[in-house]
Write an enzyme that holds these catalytic residues in place. Structure first.
Site, PDB file in Angstrom:
ATOM      1  CG  HIS A   1       9.735   5.824 -20.872  1.00 24.34           C
ATOM      2  ND1 HIS A   1      10.714   6.035 -21.833  1.00 24.34           N
ATOM      3  CD2 HIS A   1      10.072   6.603 -19.820  1.00 24.34           C
ATOM      4  CE1 HIS A   1      11.591   6.900 -21.370  1.00 24.34           C
ATOM      5  NE2 HIS A   1      11.229   7.273 -20.152  1.00 24.34           N
TER       6      HIS A   1
ATOM      7  CG  HIS B   1       6.286  13.864 -19.340  1.00 28.37           C
ATOM      8  ND1 HIS B   1       6.525  13.848 -17.978  1.00 28.37           N
ATOM      9  CD2 HIS B   1       7.496  13.696 -19.927  1.00 28.37           C
ATOM     10  CE1 HIS B   1       7.818  13.701 -17.758  1.00 28.37           C
ATOM     11  NE2 HIS B   1       8.437  13.596 -18.918  1.00 28.37           N
TER      12      HIS B   1
END
EC number: 3.1.-.-
Lengths: 169, 169
Positions: A34, A114
């Protein structure tokens, strides 16, 4: 309850991230790969209410372009290795709205979009792994049209409460 | 892609189920505790299209009452131990609609609404665990107002694509 707000990228990208997470990320089994938009936060607010706020925010956004740039590391802050995502104005604005409109404190770190692929590595492991992966090119772009409100179970894993679509209607 | 359709019950119930799953369910890390409405199915259909069908189905339903009855077992078919949920007309109708309206074959088993807490146990383990848990009373009822479309990643874990609310509007 403890909530978080994330983007689950495409299956293709999740499979790629998991091929590394399996070996290098102790959170591998707790949540699928995620991009965190808002870090875990405790609130007494009901998830229904959070969803309502999220839906209002989501209306102001169109689906978001994710451009994966390279494998990067947060060292020396932490030994976390990640797929770096281009910090577009849209992502930044979404991040800011989630912090200003939804309960929970301010961000603990500057926003670096990220997808984590390794963490809690020893210094030696970090050097080895980043030495090998840091050279990899990451050529992947995608459009995401949804964000997820997740909550943490007692065992540390995360369950999805709601999917909120960006730019619906 | 391989999809499934599930109910994630309340955090309270998921935490209870996980306290057993941790020891007795090798799928513990692959997906949070859930009630399967439609077993995993392969389809070329896009998840957007599946979501559309699901939203049409969900409009015909109101939030569903889940009444947990007891700890039960599928033995001798499989050594699976589960929290049995009352098979109401509404749950049955939802199950049937998901099989008739969404791609994928017919159900492989008769519908027994449940949340698995142990599986792939040896016969001895099954006897021990079910002997101990089978006596437990399960007194839990809740209303669920959403179902989830999930898809399987290459590592066998499941990621949520979409949340569909029952009886919205």
């Amino acid at each position: 309850m403890k909530f978080g707000i994330v983007i689950f990228p495409s299956k293709e990208l999740q499979d790629l991230a998991n091929s590394y997470r399996k070996r290098y990320d102790p959170h591998y089994a707790l949540i699928p790969p995620h991009l965190t938009l808002k870090e875990g936060f405790e609130t007494e607010e009901k998830p229904e209410k959070l969803t309502e706020i999220l839906e209002a925010i989501a209306k102001e956004f169109q689906p978001i372009h994710l451009k994966f740039l390279k494998v990067s590391s947060f060292q020396p802050i932490t030994n976390t290795i990640y797929l770096k995502v281009e910090k577009t104005d849209e992502l930044l604005r979404l991040h800011e709205e989630l912090y200003s409109e939804i309960p929970g404190g301010p961000p603990e770190h500057p926003f670096v979009p990220h997808v984590t692929i390794g963490q809690k590595l020893s210094n030696d492991e970090h050097s080895d792994v980043f030495g090998a992966l840091g050279m990899l090119g990451v050529e992947h772009e995608e459009i995401v049209d949804r964000i997820h409100l997740v909550y943490q179970l007692e065992n540390g894993s995360w369950s999805t409460y709601e999917t909120i679509r960006l730019g619906k209607d």
